[in-house]
Design an enzyme around this catalytic site. Structure first.
Site, mmCIF file in Angstrom:
data_model
loop_
_atom_site.group_PDB
_atom_site.id
_atom_site.type_symbol
_atom_site.label_atom_id
_atom_site.label_comp_id
_atom_site.label_asym_id
_atom_site.label_seq_id
_atom_site.Cartn_x
_atom_site.Cartn_y
_atom_site.Cartn_z
ATOM 1 N N CYS A 1 5.347 -5.119 16.087
ATOM 2 C CA CYS A 1 4.841 -4.162 17.077
ATOM 3 C C CYS A 1 3.367 -4.478 17.345
ATOM 4 O O CYS A 1 2.598 -4.711 16.409
ATOM 5 C CB CYS A 1 4.998 -2.741 16.562
ATOM 6 S SG CYS A 1 6.712 -2.366 16.153
ATOM 7 N N LEU B 1 9.686 5.647 18.853
ATOM 8 C CA LEU B 1 10.072 5.311 20.233
ATOM 9 C C LEU B 1 8.886 4.670 20.964
ATOM 10 O O LEU B 1 9.003 3.600 21.539
ATOM 11 C CB LEU B 1 10.597 6.550 20.964
ATOM 12 C CG LEU B 1 11.391 6.207 22.211
ATOM 13 C CD1 LEU B 1 12.679 5.468 21.874
ATOM 14 C CD2 LEU B 1 11.690 7.442 23.034
ATOM 15 N N CYS C 1 3.165 8.351 1.364
ATOM 16 C CA CYS C 1 3.656 7.398 2.362
ATOM 17 C C CYS C 1 3.969 6.085 1.640
ATOM 18 O O CYS C 1 3.108 5.497 0.988
ATOM 19 C CB CYS C 1 2.589 7.201 3.436
ATOM 20 S SG CYS C 1 3.099 6.095 4.746
ATOM 21 N N GLU D 1 0.813 -1.205 0.000
ATOM 22 C CA GLU D 1 0.000 0.000 0.000
ATOM 23 C C GLU D 1 0.853 1.263 0.000
ATOM 24 O O GLU D 1 1.916 1.311 0.597
ATOM 25 C CB GLU D 1 -0.930 -0.027 1.206
ATOM 26 C CG GLU D 1 -2.029 -1.005 0.932
ATOM 27 C CD GLU D 1 -2.634 -1.577 2.183
ATOM 28 O OE1 GLU D 1 -3.842 -1.782 2.198
ATOM 29 O OE2 GLU D 1 -1.893 -1.800 3.146
ATOM 30 N N CYS E 1 0.345 -2.434 15.678
ATOM 31 C CA CYS E 1 0.429 -2.142 14.242
ATOM 32 C C CYS E 1 -0.226 -3.243 13.420
ATOM 33 O O CYS E 1 0.071 -4.423 13.593
ATOM 34 C CB CYS E 1 1.887 -1.999 13.837
ATOM 35 S SG CYS E 1 2.122 -1.787 12.060
ATOM 36 N N CYS F 1 5.761 -7.009 7.495
ATOM 37 C CA CYS F 1 6.838 -6.540 8.371
ATOM 38 C C CYS F 1 7.160 -7.621 9.397
ATOM 39 O O CYS F 1 6.286 -8.337 9.858
ATOM 40 C CB CYS F 1 6.421 -5.260 9.091
ATOM 41 S SG CYS F 1 7.762 -4.528 10.063
ATOM 42 N N CYS G 1 -1.778 5.595 9.816
ATOM 43 C CA CYS G 1 -0.598 4.862 10.300
ATOM 44 C C CYS G 1 -0.985 3.536 10.924
ATOM 45 O O CYS G 1 -1.869 3.460 11.761
ATOM 46 C CB CYS G 1 0.108 5.631 11.401
ATOM 47 S SG CYS G 1 0.574 7.261 10.980
#
Ligand code: SAH
Ligand code: SF4
Length: 368
Positions: free
Chosen positions: A141, A242, A130, A96, A144, A137, A360
């Site tokens: 996380c 972070l 973006c 994407e 996400c 991935c 995001c």
């Protein structure tokens, strides 16, 4: 011809294209012309490269060369004007890419540009794209949605560039007149695909014509690659995800913190050679009652002592299978105020395309 494997030219350097031109029996300058057609003109098919002689174009086509721009598999438009593209590559995998018109001020800018929007369209249009760096991935996380895909594969330099060209072409962008920011914040961890990412950056700069100063790469904190990135003579800006103010919380939400904890990561940021007036961006996804208290904000500000930086705060974009909540707007504002009182410039990133799962962390292809 029929069974020939296609080979994309996008992603090849001037030198590699010159070798191809030579193989075709063409004079040396044809390599430069091919480079200009691919990157400057952003051709979709080799036949569009009309600056090249017909016999060279035919030679390329006969040998199975294609320009290498991915197909637009799907496109969703948000009520806020942003668009999410599903770019499909020759092996059927897709990623994407998001187009956010007028830029996302909290994203690549520092907030100071707000309010100076020009009325005249086109020539002053601003947008942020973006970009994805991997299919899926590996970093895992917990907040996400990309993490849920796992890692499928790295994108090649040409595939990274192809996504951008797909979007630029659809909007007929003139990169010399319009202000385009690139943020490497789509699917994937760019620093786990470092060489292809950097090669794409170089070609986007030298070929497509997008200044490095308008590119930002975000990493979850792959420390050895942050050091490599600091050694690059020419590079985009750096953003660090972070997301927590202490190791206990960070390890819980970002398991990679076990490998490179906050102290190790911030050491790398402290030795990172910033240019004049350059700042590092810290991204901090606020998760309701996990990392969003005033005490967290104070602890976070403390960590940043002595680092020339700014902070982008992102209220969690919720999604299916994400077990965290979104903090209230009031909590987000308080968190920002605490940082600012401690002398840390902080901005709240405006969510874009929430209605189409383009915000995001929401880039999961099965989400719609
Ligand atoms: N892998 C890189 C770049 C892509 S993620 C990285 O992690 O930095 C881009 C940004 O989106 C990161 O700062 C990440 O913390 C943030 N993000 C991920 N999931 C999110 C979610 N559900 N809501 C809001 N931001 C999210
Ligand atoms: Fe990967 Fe970044 Fe998502 Fe973490 S936040 S899983 S590093 S894409």
């Amino acid at each position: 011809m029929l069974h020939q494997i296609q080979s994309g030219l996008l992603g090849l350097s001037l030198q590699q294209l010159s070798v191809i031109a030579e193989e075709a029996g063409q004079p040396g300058y044809r390599g430069r012309q091919l480079f200009e057609a691919l990157y400057g003109q952003r051709i979709c098919t080799i036949s569009d490269a009309t600056a090249l002689p017909k016999n060279f174009r035919e030679w390329l086509i006969e040998r199975g060369y294609v320009a290498g721009i991915p197909a637009e598999e799907k496109r969703f438009t948000s009520i806020d004007g942003s668009e999410r593209f599903l770019a499909k590559f020759s092996d059927g995998q897709s990623v994407e890419t998001v187009w956010m018109p007028e830029g996302d001020l909290g994203e690549a800018g520092d907030g100071s540009e707000a309010g100076e929007e020009e009325i005249s369209p086109r020539s002053h249009r601003r947008a942020t794209i973006c970009v994805s760096s991997q299919v899926g991935c590996a970093v895992n996380c917990q907040f996400c949605m990309t993490a849920l895909l796992g890692i499928e594969r790295n994108l090649t330099a040409g595939e990274i560039i192809g996504q951008i060209h797909l979007v630029l072409n659809r909007h007929r962008v003139d990169v010399e007149k319009e202000r385009i920011n690139l943020v490497f914040m789509g699917q994937g961890e760019p620093f786990l695909n470092y060489d292809n990412f950097m090669e794409a950056v170089r070609l986007l700069h030298e070929g497509t014509g997008i200044p490095l100063s308008r590119m930002t790469v975000s990493t979850s904190g792959i420390v050895p690659r942050i050091d490599d990135f600091g050694r690059e003579a020419q590079r985009p800006k750096l953003a660090i995800s972070l997301n927590a103010s202490n190791d206990e919380v960070r390890t819980r939400i970002m398991p990679l913190n076990k490998k490179w904890n906050i102290a190790t990561l911030l050491d790398a940021v402290r030795r990172f050679p910033l240019k004049t007036r350059e700042r590092v961006t810290f991204e901090y996804v606020l998760l309701d009652q996990v990392n969003d208290s005033q005490a967290d904000a104070r602890e976070f500000a403390e960590l940043l002592t002595g680092i020339r930086c700014k902070v982008n705060l992102i209220a969690l974009n919720p999604g299916p299978e994400i077990l965290f909540g979104t903090p209230s707007a009031r909590n987000v504002a308080t968190f920002k105020a605490v940082l600012e009182r401690a002398g840390v410039p902080a901005y709240i990133r405006r969510p874009r395309g929430r209605d189409i799962y383009a915000a995001c962390g929401q880039l999961k292809k099965s989400a719609l």
